[in-house]
Enzyme design. Structure first.
Site, short mmCIF file in Angstrom:
data_model
loop_
_atom_site.label_atom_id
_atom_site.label_comp_id
_atom_site.label_asym_id
_atom_site.label_seq_id
_atom_site.Cartn_x
_atom_site.Cartn_y
_atom_site.Cartn_z
N ASN B 68 0.91 -1.33 -0.01
CA ASN B 68 0.10 0.13 0.07
C ASN B 68 0.99 1.27 -0.02
O ASN B 68 1.91 1.23 0.47
CB ASN B 68 -1.10 0.03 1.16
CG ASN B 68 -0.34 0.63 2.54
OD1 ASN B 68 -0.16 1.79 2.59
ND2 ASN B 68 0.27 0.05 3.42
N CYS B 128 6.32 5.72 8.05
CA CYS B 128 5.66 5.55 7.06
C CYS B 128 6.53 5.53 5.62
O CYS B 128 7.06 6.63 5.46
CB CYS B 128 4.38 6.48 6.93
SG CYS B 128 3.51 6.29 5.31
N GLY B 242 1.73 -9.10 10.06
CA GLY B 242 1.18 -10.32 9.37
C GLY B 242 0.30 -11.26 10.27
O GLY B 242 0.21 -12.29 10.21
N GLY B 263 -3.23 -6.08 11.38
CA GLY B 263 -3.43 -5.01 10.28
C GLY B 263 -4.10 -5.56 9.07
O GLY B 263 -5.27 -5.62 9.00
#
Lengths: 260, 300
Positions: B68, B128, B242, B263
């Site tokens: 993403n 990020c 994960g 997540g």
């Protein structure tokens, strides 16, 4: 008719209706509550694939609780779906998105436009507007048509093919222009982005209200991840920026409100 | 059976949280999950002013996970305080607000506004990989991380969690920098920078070219990094990367995490967070674990 759940669907039937295009009927709860133009997320079983595949609802039979998905095999997920057989289970995230505002356009001259794999959701719209003044323009690459006969009991049908082998040679706008005397008040459309851009422009130039259904790669399907946004003219109420969520505020937008 | 864990004086009913950016502010997933069952909701990153995020496509599936590059689109801290935090106060769960920024001043401004909110803690996103300015620039050099942690800690009225990037040579250096600057906890891992190319179109699949990888394939990397950090610092760790099931969460706890966050699994299974809570409880029953704290860091 808001309905949102993880449906355990059951396959009723599936057939390949054109090369690489499959028609899948599923029995599921969401089918009783769907609006034309909404979509579902179909979960693949294979561990090679994780995310749901967003697929538009082609049509529903609410009384029987069944929905039809017509999709093109485009990758691993849809390849797996094409192998689904009668009585197989299929997990769905249903129902997603807003759908076309069919109740708002009744009594008007309505043109539906579908291009390629954007045709299926327009069949549901045609059925929802049966008895109204509806003209469906559907565009294909060549004479390998699909779903065209399904439109016939619901509305007038006009076909365009890129190679001219059936109907008007060209795209759906060429076919609309060739239909002299037809003056639509509203256009509702789904198809590839160049087609939707052309429709947005044509509608603006001719003072026609247009609703277009957009697609984008998405992850969650319910408005949390912000993966599937499109640019908007005004600031979006949820995001407070000029981006709106296709899965939630869309996929159907007033063409004037999106910057495509 | 006790599932309660405590981080920086904040008690969580269980160690299961949502990973920032995958759960909005809880509203969307409350259709599928009873938020009261979660240890905490960690909000999507919020900045001092609204951010538009990156062009699309922003997401892509990859083997064992996804990429993403949303680019931290968010409506800004004012909207979060008016709309999202009041929604979350209706639930009996802790609220951790994830804060992002392009400069130290951006972070400070957002934290100062949030100081008097109902948030229980702040998670500071310095990791990020998808925004060009700020953010990760603070999370890839130990001295920069120390500096921003120190400055935020000086103004924050709530405990802070520095969220670390795995895209570094030695994550323990980053963990130590955060700890020595006074961070109350650390969370890891943020996504691993990845890339996918569409060989038919000869183009990057993600408009941003690179995207952060998450999903089940990253779990062994994340467990390893949690273990390394748990051996390097004394402050609590929130482990993520994960997690799909309760068993996955137990692995992180055994590696040394005090809590875990779920997540990408939310996208694969909208009930994933609740399933992880139930899975942990099942493990505790079948393995006769009386107190979840017994297994935290139990694998040395």
């Amino acid at each position: 008719m808001f309905y949102r759940n993880i449906d355990e669907g059951k396959v009723i039937s599936q057939e390949e209706i054109s090369s690489g295009i499959f028609s899948l009927w599923i029995k599921n709860e969401g089918a009783k509550h769907a609006n034309a133009g909404q979509f579902v997320g179909v979960y693949p079983n294979s561990k090679d694939t994780l995310l749901m595949r967003p697929i538009s609802i082609c049509e529903t039979d609410a009384s029987e609780g069944k929905m039809r998905l017509v999709y093109r095999v485009a990758g691993k997920g849809t390849k797996e779906f094409s192998g689904l057989k009668e009585n197989d289970s299929v997990k769905l995230l249903a129902n997603l998105g807003n759908g076309f505002p069919v109740d708002e356009v009744k009594g008007k001259c309505i043109v539906l436009m579908g291009g390629g794999i954007g045709i299926p959701p327009m069949l549901g719209v045609a059925k929802a507007l049966k008895g109204e003044d509806v003209h469906a323009f559907i565009g294909y690459r060549n004479k390998d048509l699909f779903l065209s006969d399904d439109f016939l009991p619901n509305c007038k049908v006009y076909i365009a093919t890129e190679d001219g082998s059936v109907g008007v040679k060209g795209n759906v706008i060429d076919a609309l222009k060739a239909s002299t005397g037809l003056k639509p008040d509203v256009i509702m459309a789904c198809g590839p982005m160049p087609m939707l851009r052309a429709i947005k422009q044509y509608a603006a130039e001719n003072g026609i209200k247009a609703y277009i259904s957009l697609e984008e790669r998405m992850a969650c399907g319910i408005g949390a991840c912000l993966g599937c946004v499109c640019r908007t003219v005004k600031k979006d109420e949820h995001s407070h920026v000029n981006n709106t969520r296709i899965c939630t505020e869309g996929p159907v937008f007033d063409a004037e409100e999106v910057d495509i | 059976m006790n599932t309660k864990v405590t981080i920086a004086g904040v008690e969580f009913k269980n160690p299961v949280m949502t990973a920032s950016g995958t759960f909005g502010s809880g509203m969307e997933y409350s259709q599928f999950v009873d938020l009261n069952k979660l240890g905490a909701v960690v909000t999507k990153g919020v900045s001092n002013v609204p951010w538009e995020g990156n062009p699309t496509p922003r997401v892509a599936e990859v083997y064992g996970g996804m990429l993403n590059a949303i680019g931290l689109q968010n409506p800004g801290v004012d909207v979060m305080m008016e709309r999202d935090l009041p929604f979350l106060t209706k639930y009996d769960t802790k609220v951790i607000v994830n804060v992002c920024g392009k400069s130290v001043d951006d972070y400070i401004e957002a934290v100062e506004k949030l100081n008097d909110s109902t948030a229980d803690m702040f998670e500071i996103n310095v990791s990020c990989p998808n925004v060009k300015e700020g953010a990760i620039a603070f999370g890839q050099k130990a001295d920069a991380l120390y500096n921003i942690t120190d400055k935020i800690k000086r103004v924050s009225k709530k405990p802070i969690i520095m969220k670390l990037s795995p895209n570094v040579t030695d994550i323990t250096e980053m963990a130590r920098a955060a700890e020595s600057a006074g961070s109350d906890a650390i969370s890891l891992i943020n996504t691993i920078t990845g890339m996918k190319i569409d060989i038919e179109r000869k183009k990057f699949v993600i408009a941003n070219k690179t995207g952060g990888m998450s999903g089940p394939a990253v779990k062994p990397v994340a467990v390893r990094m949690v273990y390394q950090c748990a051996n390097a610092v004394k402050i609590p760790i929130i482990g993520m990367g994960g997690i799909m099931t309760g068993e996955d969460a137990i692995e992180f706890l055994m590696a040394g995490a005090t809590a875990v966050a779920v997540g990408a699994a939310n996208f694969i299974n909208p009930k994933a967070t609740e399933d992880v809570v139930n899975g942990i409880e099942r493990y505790m029953i079948s393995h006769k674990v009386e107190d979840i704290n017994e297994i935290i860091g139990c694998v040395k």
